[in-house]
Design a protein around this motif. Structure first.
Motif, PDB file in Angstrom:
ATOM      1  N   ARG A  45       0.835  -1.205   0.000  1.00  0.00           N
ATOM      2  CA  ARG A  45       0.000   0.000   0.000  1.00  0.00           C
ATOM      3  C   ARG A  45       0.870   1.256   0.000  1.00  0.00           C
ATOM      4  O   ARG A  45       0.578   2.216  -0.736  1.00  0.00           O
ATOM      5  CB  ARG A  45      -0.934   0.000   1.215  1.00  0.00           C
ATOM      6  CG  ARG A  45      -1.856   1.200   1.270  1.00  0.00           C
ATOM      7  CD  ARG A  45      -2.815   1.088   2.441  1.00  0.00           C
ATOM      8  NE  ARG A  45      -2.126   1.042   3.725  1.00  0.00           N
ATOM      9  CZ  ARG A  45      -2.758   0.912   4.895  1.00  0.00           C
ATOM     10  NH1 ARG A  45      -4.072   0.801   4.934  1.00  0.00           N
ATOM     11  NH2 ARG A  45      -2.059   0.884   6.024  1.00  0.00           N
ATOM     12  N   ARG A  49       3.520   5.851  -5.651  1.00  0.00           N
ATOM     13  CA  ARG A  49       3.413   5.800  -7.113  1.00  0.00           C
ATOM     14  C   ARG A  49       2.221   6.622  -7.614  1.00  0.00           C
ATOM     15  O   ARG A  49       2.276   7.216  -8.697  1.00  0.00           O
ATOM     16  CB  ARG A  49       3.270   4.341  -7.549  1.00  0.00           C
ATOM     17  CG  ARG A  49       3.310   4.112  -9.048  1.00  0.00           C
ATOM     18  CD  ARG A  49       3.464   2.626  -9.347  1.00  0.00           C
ATOM     19  NE  ARG A  49       3.495   2.389 -10.780  1.00  0.00           N
ATOM     20  CZ  ARG A  49       2.427   2.039 -11.503  1.00  0.00           C
ATOM     21  NH1 ARG A  49       1.258   1.854 -10.916  1.00  0.00           N
ATOM     22  NH2 ARG A  49       2.534   1.853 -12.801  1.00  0.00           N
ATOM     23  N   SER A  50       1.150   6.664  -6.814  1.00  0.00           N
ATOM     24  CA  SER A  50      -0.074   7.347  -7.252  1.00  0.00           C
ATOM     25  C   SER A  50       0.086   8.860  -7.348  1.00  0.00           C
ATOM     26  O   SER A  50      -0.728   9.532  -7.989  1.00  0.00           O
ATOM     27  CB  SER A  50      -1.227   7.025  -6.304  1.00  0.00           C
ATOM     28  OG  SER A  50      -1.032   7.650  -5.044  1.00  0.00           O
ATOM     29  N   GLU A  93       3.888   1.587  -1.184  1.00  0.00           N
ATOM     30  CA  GLU A  93       4.497   1.726  -2.513  1.00  0.00           C
ATOM     31  C   GLU A  93       3.505   2.292  -3.524  1.00  0.00           C
ATOM     32  O   GLU A  93       3.849   3.169  -4.334  1.00  0.00           O
ATOM     33  CB  GLU A  93       4.996   0.365  -2.989  1.00  0.00           C
ATOM     34  CG  GLU A  93       6.192  -0.170  -2.201  1.00  0.00           C
ATOM     35  CD  GLU A  93       6.537  -1.591  -2.603  1.00  0.00           C
ATOM     36  OE1 GLU A  93       5.849  -2.141  -3.503  1.00  0.00           O
ATOM     37  OE2 GLU A  93       7.491  -2.154  -2.025  1.00  0.00           O
ATOM     38  N   GLN A  94       2.275   1.816  -3.473  1.00  0.00           N
ATOM     39  CA  GLN A  94       1.278   2.285  -4.443  1.00  0.00           C
ATOM     40  C   GLN A  94       0.852   3.725  -4.160  1.00  0.00           C
ATOM     41  O   GLN A  94       0.575   4.484  -5.101  1.00  0.00           O
ATOM     42  CB  GLN A  94       0.060   1.355  -4.433  1.00  0.00           C
ATOM     43  CG  GLN A  94       0.348  -0.066  -4.901  1.00  0.00           C
ATOM     44  CD  GLN A  94       0.949  -0.113  -6.292  1.00  0.00           C
ATOM     45  OE1 GLN A  94       0.605   0.685  -7.167  1.00  0.00           O
ATOM     46  NE2 GLN A  94       1.851  -1.062  -6.518  1.00  0.00           N
ATOM     47  N   ARG A  95       0.823   4.120  -2.889  1.00  0.00           N
ATOM     48  CA  ARG A  95       0.478   5.514  -2.572  1.00  0.00           C
ATOM     49  C   ARG A  95       1.550   6.465  -3.093  1.00  0.00           C
ATOM     50  O   ARG A  95       1.232   7.545  -3.610  1.00  0.00           O
ATOM     51  CB  ARG A  95       0.293   5.673  -1.065  1.00  0.00           C
ATOM     52  CG  ARG A  95      -1.038   5.111  -0.566  1.00  0.00           C
ATOM     53  CD  ARG A  95      -1.136   5.181   0.946  1.00  0.00           C
ATOM     54  NE  ARG A  95      -2.484   4.813   1.408  1.00  0.00           N
ATOM     55  CZ  ARG A  95      -2.825   4.646   2.676  1.00  0.00           C
ATOM     56  NH1 ARG A  95      -1.902   4.819   3.628  1.00  0.00           N
ATOM     57  NH2 ARG A  95      -4.060   4.323   2.995  1.00  0.00           N
ATOM     58  N   GLY A  99      -1.257   4.932 -14.985  1.00  0.00           N
ATOM     59  CA  GLY A  99      -0.506   4.225 -13.956  1.00  0.00           C
ATOM     60  C   GLY A  99      -0.811   4.746 -12.567  1.00  0.00           C
ATOM     61  O   GLY A  99      -0.892   3.979 -11.602  1.00  0.00           O
ATOM     62  N   ARG A 100      -0.985   6.074 -12.446  1.00  0.00           N
ATOM     63  CA  ARG A 100      -1.320   6.646 -11.139  1.00  0.00           C
ATOM     64  C   ARG A 100      -2.711   6.210 -10.696  1.00  0.00           C
ATOM     65  O   ARG A 100      -2.939   5.918  -9.507  1.00  0.00           O
ATOM     66  CB  ARG A 100      -1.238   8.175 -11.193  1.00  0.00           C
ATOM     67  CG  ARG A 100       0.184   8.693 -11.426  1.00  0.00           C
ATOM     68  CD  ARG A 100       0.334  10.157 -11.042  1.00  0.00           C
ATOM     69  NE  ARG A 100      -0.513  11.036 -11.837  1.00  0.00           N
ATOM     70  CZ  ARG A 100      -0.156  11.591 -12.981  1.00  0.00           C
ATOM     71  NH1 ARG A 100       1.049  11.341 -13.498  1.00  0.00           N
ATOM     72  NH2 ARG A 100      -0.979  12.401 -13.626  1.00  0.00           N
ATOM     73  N   GLN A 115      -4.205   3.405 -11.562  1.00  0.00           N
ATOM     74  CA  GLN A 115      -4.083   2.004 -11.171  1.00  0.00           C
ATOM     75  C   GLN A 115      -3.476   1.885  -9.773  1.00  0.00           C
ATOM     76  O   GLN A 115      -3.901   1.041  -8.971  1.00  0.00           O
ATOM     77  CB  GLN A 115      -3.221   1.250 -12.184  1.00  0.00           C
ATOM     78  CG  GLN A 115      -3.070  -0.236 -11.870  1.00  0.00           C
ATOM     79  CD  GLN A 115      -2.075  -0.911 -12.781  1.00  0.00           C
ATOM     80  OE1 GLN A 115      -0.976  -0.384 -13.014  1.00  0.00           O
ATOM     81  NE2 GLN A 115      -2.436  -2.068 -13.319  1.00  0.00           N
ATOM     82  N   ALA A 116      -2.491   2.727  -9.465  1.00  0.00           N
ATOM     83  CA  ALA A 116      -1.859   2.692  -8.145  1.00  0.00           C
ATOM     84  C   ALA A 116      -2.861   3.055  -7.056  1.00  0.00           C
ATOM     85  O   ALA A 116      -2.862   2.451  -5.979  1.00  0.00           O
ATOM     86  CB  ALA A 116      -0.666   3.641  -8.116  1.00  0.00           C
ATOM     87  N   ARG A 117      -3.705   4.054  -7.313  1.00  0.00           N
ATOM     88  CA  ARG A 117      -4.728   4.422  -6.320  1.00  0.00           C
ATOM     89  C   ARG A 117      -5.691   3.261  -6.086  1.00  0.00           C
ATOM     90  O   ARG A 117      -6.096   2.985  -4.941  1.00  0.00           O
ATOM     91  CB  ARG A 117      -5.490   5.659  -6.792  1.00  0.00           C
ATOM     92  CG  ARG A 117      -4.689   6.955  -6.710  1.00  0.00           C
ATOM     93  CD  ARG A 117      -5.579   8.162  -6.904  1.00  0.00           C
ATOM     94  NE  ARG A 117      -6.165   8.215  -8.239  1.00  0.00           N
ATOM     95  CZ  ARG A 117      -5.586   8.799  -9.292  1.00  0.00           C
ATOM     96  NH1 ARG A 117      -4.388   9.361  -9.163  1.00  0.00           N
ATOM     97  NH2 ARG A 117      -6.185   8.821 -10.466  1.00  0.00           N
ATOM     98  N   ALA A 155      -3.920   0.568  -4.011  1.00  0.00           N
ATOM     99  CA  ALA A 155      -3.805   0.990  -2.612  1.00  0.00           C
ATOM    100  C   ALA A 155      -5.130   0.796  -1.886  1.00  0.00           C
ATOM    101  O   ALA A 155      -5.165   0.379  -0.715  1.00  0.00           O
ATOM    102  CB  ALA A 155      -3.354   2.446  -2.541  1.00  0.00           C
TER     103      ALA A 155
END
Length: 405
Positions: free
Chosen positions: A132, A138-139, A134-136, A148-149, A151-153, A156
């Motif tokens: 989570r 990236r977002s 890492e994805q935050r 991509g942002r 998808q990251a949200r 997360a």
């Protein structure tokens, strides 16, 4: 009716007639196979997706795990060693050392069959928190494209949902479309354990969606546990790569063959209370293809298939299983219109509710559609609960010819 010797009264066929009959059967199979494709396309839509790549290798972080000599000896290998090796290894560790190992290698320990259940929950929670974070990051990274942002949200948010207090995540692999297994109930103390194996379109993103809740793996598990009582633990297992849509992957056994050994290993490693029966395994839709291929090595007491396109077997004996086999399929389920053949790798064989298959029939009153078998107030859910706990009045019955689809 007058009875005589076997074969009495039957016409004697010439070799030419036999060849003609064989040729006719071959054409019937070919036509039926074409009907499979036509029925799927006309009923639910044929999805021309690129074939899925099955995730069958070791869990995330395996390289660091195999290189770790923190205790001066190799750590139990999640692929090469049986689950009993992991069980014995952790039994010899102190709780502090075991938890330290889970912190160092959450991706491996969280998916390590044979490791203590509570330790796997802890390791997977850590892996989810790390993912989570890492994805935050990236977002909000401007270097990442907008898609991509987004998808990251979304990822997360999924990880946050799995981190909800009280959830018990027994397996988590974020790679690809994602795989996950969740326990409902106290797996260490339950007198009965059930595993639910879902079908197509199930992955991390669809594991517990709110729409059509009783069609999701977690929704099925929650519903079964509510119906069966507190003395049972139910596991929603998405531990294999499922087909997407109803295209070529759904019509063949390629992904099921990759998932069957993973299911066998997972079920074999489950802890059981002394004297408790082996787990009951419920297999929905394409999940029943996985279960059919796994059946000969599946450590289950009961095998229940529902909404099945076939088990890649001609009959119960062909499964070579010690489990008692049950089958459920309601007339409102669209899958009944898919011809049950297997030809040139397409199709999954005889319908398990066919009387000739030999499975015990599960009643399906009040069921609606392909995903309604675990819905409250259905006869199927009541029967599932009784099968799962070995209680109640459902004993099954051999199907009669009048039950033929």
């Amino acid at each position: 009716m007058q009875r005589g010797k076997p074969g009495a009264g039957r016409p004697v066929r010439t070799s030419r007639q036999v060849r003609a009959l064989r040729q006719e059967r071959g054409w019937r199979v070919l036509v039926a196979t074409l009907l499979v494709l036509t029925a799927v396309a006309g009923t639910v839509g044929w999805t021309l997706e690129k074939g899925e790549t099955p995730r069958t290798g070791p869990p995330p972080g395996i390289t660091a795990w195999r290189a770790d000599r923190v205790f001066g000896v190799p750590l139990p290998d999640p692929v090469r060693d049986p689950p009993s090796a992991a069980r014995e290894f952790f039994a010899a560790l102190s709780e502090a050392k075991a938890r330290a190992l889970a912190r160092r290698h959450p991706g491996v320990v969280g998916n390590l069959d044979g490791a203590p259940v509570s330790l796997r929950y802890e390791a997977n929670a850590r892996a989810l928190r790390l993912g989570r974070s890492e994805q935050r990051v990236r977002s909000v990274n401007p270097a990442v494209p907008p898609a991509g942002r987004a998808q990251a949200r979304e990822l997360a948010a999924r990880y946050s949902a799995l981190l909800t207090p009280g959830r018990q995540i027994l397996a988590f692999d974020p790679r690809g479309r994602g795989q996950v297994a969740e326990v409902h109930g106290d797996l260490g103390r339950a007198r009965h354990v059930s595993v639910i194996v879902p079908g197509s379109d199930n992955d991390l993103s669809t594991f517990d969606r709110s729409r059509d809740a009783y069609s999701t793996p977690s929704g099925m598990a929650r519903s079964l546990r509510r119906a069966a009582g507190d003395d049972i633990a139910v596991i929603a297992w998405v531990g294999y790569t499922t087909p997407t849509g109803l295209g070529p992957d759904a019509a063949t056994a390629r992904l099921a063959a990759a998932g069957a050994p993973r299911l066998n290993r997972f079920v074999t490693a489950l802890p059981t209370v002394d004297g408790a029966p082996r787990p009951v395994v419920f297999c929905h839709s394409y999940g029943s293809v996985v279960c059919g291929l796994a059946a000969s090595g599946l450590a289950a007491s009961e095998l229940v298939v529902l909404g099945s396109p076939g088990l890649r077997a001609d009959d119960v004996a062909d499964l070579r299983t010690r489990a008692r086999v049950w089958a459920a399929r309601d007339d409102s389920d669209w899958i009944r219109r898919v011809p049950n053949v297997e030809f040139l790798g397409l199709g999954h064989g005889r319908d398990p509710v066919d009387p000739a298959f030999g499975a015990l029939r599960v009643p399906t009153g009040q069921v609606k559609g392909h995903t309604g078998y675990f819905a409250p107030n259905t006869e199927s859910l009541r029967a599932f609960a009784e099968i799962a706990t070995g209680s109640g009045t459902v004993t099954g019955r051999p199907p009669a010819d009048s039950d033929a689809p």
